[in-house]
Scaffold this active site. Structure first.
Site, PDB file in Angstrom:
ATOM      1  N   ALA A  33       0.823  -1.220   0.000  1.00  0.00           N
ATOM      2  CA  ALA A  33       0.000   0.000   0.000  1.00  0.00           C
ATOM      3  C   ALA A  33       0.852   1.262   0.000  1.00  0.00           C
ATOM      4  O   ALA A  33       0.381   2.330  -0.387  1.00  0.00           O
ATOM      5  CB  ALA A  33      -0.924  -0.001   1.217  1.00  0.00           C
ATOM      6  N   LYS A 105     -23.064  -7.821   0.227  1.00  0.00           N
ATOM      7  CA  LYS A 105     -23.586  -8.152  -1.108  1.00  0.00           C
ATOM      8  C   LYS A 105     -25.027  -7.671  -1.300  1.00  0.00           C
ATOM      9  O   LYS A 105     -25.378  -7.143  -2.357  1.00  0.00           O
ATOM     10  CB  LYS A 105     -23.498  -9.663  -1.344  1.00  0.00           C
ATOM     11  CG  LYS A 105     -24.144 -10.468  -0.228  1.00  0.00           C
ATOM     12  CD  LYS A 105     -23.525 -11.820  -0.008  1.00  0.00           C
ATOM     13  CE  LYS A 105     -23.914 -12.316   1.381  1.00  0.00           C
ATOM     14  NZ  LYS A 105     -23.406 -13.602   1.722  1.00  0.00           N
ATOM     15  N   VAL A 132     -18.588 -10.687  -3.164  1.00  0.00           N
ATOM     16  CA  VAL A 132     -18.874 -11.783  -4.106  1.00  0.00           C
ATOM     17  C   VAL A 132     -17.798 -12.860  -4.013  1.00  0.00           C
ATOM     18  O   VAL A 132     -16.609 -12.578  -4.182  1.00  0.00           O
ATOM     19  CB  VAL A 132     -18.937 -11.279  -5.567  1.00  0.00           C
ATOM     20  CG1 VAL A 132     -19.284 -12.414  -6.527  1.00  0.00           C
ATOM     21  CG2 VAL A 132     -19.946 -10.153  -5.711  1.00  0.00           C
ATOM     22  N   ILE A 136     -12.231 -15.233  -3.559  1.00  0.00           N
ATOM     23  CA  ILE A 136     -11.869 -15.227  -4.988  1.00  0.00           C
ATOM     24  C   ILE A 136     -11.900 -13.780  -5.482  1.00  0.00           C
ATOM     25  O   ILE A 136     -12.937 -13.126  -5.361  1.00  0.00           O
ATOM     26  CB  ILE A 136     -12.861 -16.057  -5.843  1.00  0.00           C
ATOM     27  CG1 ILE A 136     -13.024 -17.469  -5.279  1.00  0.00           C
ATOM     28  CG2 ILE A 136     -12.409 -16.104  -7.293  1.00  0.00           C
ATOM     29  CD1 ILE A 136     -14.075 -18.307  -6.024  1.00  0.00           C
ATOM     30  N   LYS A 205     -25.177 -11.766  -5.553  1.00  0.00           N
ATOM     31  CA  LYS A 205     -23.811 -11.804  -6.106  1.00  0.00           C
ATOM     32  C   LYS A 205     -23.844 -11.722  -7.639  1.00  0.00           C
ATOM     33  O   LYS A 205     -23.023 -11.040  -8.256  1.00  0.00           O
ATOM     34  CB  LYS A 205     -23.106 -13.079  -5.638  1.00  0.00           C
ATOM     35  CG  LYS A 205     -22.950 -13.126  -4.110  1.00  0.00           C
ATOM     36  CD  LYS A 205     -22.529 -14.517  -3.636  1.00  0.00           C
ATOM     37  CE  LYS A 205     -22.492 -14.610  -2.120  1.00  0.00           C
ATOM     38  NZ  LYS A 205     -22.417 -15.981  -1.629  1.00  0.00           N
ATOM     39  N   GLY A 302     -16.053 -17.460   4.938  1.00  0.00           N
ATOM     40  CA  GLY A 302     -15.120 -17.777   6.013  1.00  0.00           C
ATOM     41  C   GLY A 302     -14.335 -16.545   6.426  1.00  0.00           C
ATOM     42  O   GLY A 302     -14.180 -15.600   5.651  1.00  0.00           O
TER      43      GLY A 302
END
Ligand code: HSE
Length: 436
Positions: A33, A105, A132, A136, A205, A302
């Site tokens: 960052a 979401k 979403v 991933i 999503k 999770g």
């Protein structure tokens, strides 16, 4: 350089995961960052709750507004979920010029158009990778990695609970209701599991994925949604015998006359990678015109997988704090004045192949009658099998696979078939996608 001070709304599973991941990877994240990220203020309903990690240096408050209004807080991470007060808190953060990271979401799917419009007016970033498919980075993929493509379709397993249930039903031959209880006990399902099993969570999503893939506004109300509650172990077994697996998919596809937006159970060829995604894992296939089909796989929920996405968004917004708003990646991938309001096709106009499961009297002429009604509606049969009757039943299961057909034609044929006295139950149908 001074650390960037972050306020956290919510100290539950995802909030806790975010605190842990940001502490553990502090150095790596700061190197990316360009500044240290420091969580300074956290809203929690239960400040005295014992935690397995240090909260040193953090001010725990029991009023979420204290996070947003804290003059020290520069970036707000909204991890409480729900519509209200999450929406009001986010809008206030935007008004104060504070970038927002959210995992919400439902809020983005339902109110994202308004939130992004306000954020753009104020020159503030709202990042939502965690909304979403958990860990991933599919938002980044669609918005940036595939920005050179015309996206043709997106199809994904984007609800881990449904996938867990369908996997267990297939592997263990168990009934839907029994496996749902297990999914709840394991903490996979939403607080209200009907959001999962009726396809609403996946529709939230899909709404977001479709907007970014096609450059359209968020259109949650136009998503066709069908749950997995009527799928039986028999359907799963028969599909398997024919070389297919049943998965609950979110599908967004360009078609000649508009776009398809739909969430429903679906037969897909067992040889497809997507068919082999099991348990609570998520996977999304994106077909771009230049790249072809690409597959993204990983944990869809999770604490730490979702924190992984929150962390990536925090790095993005911190990097962007010094960039002019017009030079940032647009919220919905396309420039706000370049969004196009494509028509969403009603399901009657959508074309798919079908799996049909009928219960019929075992007597001459039944198959011929059904085949005639299908032929009358120009529906071509790809396969047909007759199964043994269940021990307690007189009638026999008859399974058809059809070629692609307009849904309105299938509806009309099914109505006629159901009027036959030899057909003992409504036609049970599941759409079939080859994903080619
Ligand atoms: N209930 C959701 C699922 C959690 O099963 O995928 C992640 O959004």
């Amino acid at each position: 350089m001074q650390p960037v001070k972050i306020g956290l709304l919510g100290f539950g599973t995802v909030g806790g995961g975010t605190v842990r991941v940001l502490a553990r990877n502090a150095q790596e994240i700061a190197r990316r960052a360009g500044r240290e990220l420091r969580i300074t203020t956290v809203f929690t309903r239960d400040p005295s709750k014992p935690r397995l990690y240090s909260v040193e240096g953090m001010r725990l408050v029991t009023d979420p507004w204290q996070v947003v209004e804290d003059p020290e807080v520069e970036v707000v991470a909204e991890l409480i979920g729900g519509i209200s007060p999450a929406k009001e808190l986010i809008l206030r953060a935007i008004e104060l010029g504070k970038p927002v990271v959210t995992a919400n979401k439902a809020l983005i799917a339902l109110h994202g158009n308004e939130i992004f419009a306000r954020a753009s007016q104020r020159g503030v970033m709202v990042a939502f990778e965690a909304a979403v498919a958990g860990g991933i980075p599919i938002i980044k993929v669609l918005r940036e990695g595939l920005a050179g493509n015309r996206i043709e379709w997106v199809a994904g397993i984007i609800n881990g609970t449904c996938n867990f249930i369908l996997s267990a039903m297939r592997e263990q031959g168990r009934e839907f209701a029994e496996v749902l209880k297990e999914a709840q006990a394991l903490g996979y399902a939403e607080a209200d599991p009907s959001l999962d099993v009726e396809g609403i969570d996946a529709a939230h999503k899909l709404t977001i994925l479709a907007a970014i893939a096609f450059g359209i506004p968020l259109k949650f109300a136009s998503v066709y949604t069908e749950g997995i509650t009527r799928i039986t172990p028999e359907d799963i077994r028969y599909a398997e015998e024919l070389g297919y697996r049943i998965k609950s998919l979110g599908i967004a596809r360009r078609s000649g006359e508009g776009i398809e937006l739909r969430v429903h159970p679906c037969l897909i060829p067992a040889r497809r990678l997507l068919a082999n995604v099991e348990g609570v894992m998520n996977a999304v296939v994106v077909k771009g015109d230049a790249v072809g089909p690409t597959l993204y796989y990983g944990p869809g929920a999770g604490a730490e997988p979702t924190a992984s996405a929150v962390g990536a968004d925090l790095v993005d917004v911190v990097r962007a704090m010094t960039a002019d708003p017009e030079n940032r990646v647009p919220h919905l991938a396309f420039q706000p004045d370049a969004l196009s309001d494509l028509r969403v096709l009603p399901m009657g106009e959508v074309e798919t192949a079908y799996y049909l499961h009928l219960r019929v009297a075992d007597q001459p002429g039944v198959l011929a009658d059904i085949a005639r009604f299908l032929a009358d509606h120009d529906i071509s049969i790809e396969a047909v099998i007759q199964k043994e009757p269940k021990p307690s039943q007189q009638d026999v299961p008859l399974i058809f696979l059809t070629h692609k057909v307009r849904e309105s034609a299938l509806d009309a044929a099914a109505k006629k078939i159901e009027s036959l006295p030899t057909v003992k139950a409504p036609v049970h149908r599941i759409r079939l996608e080859t994903l080619e």
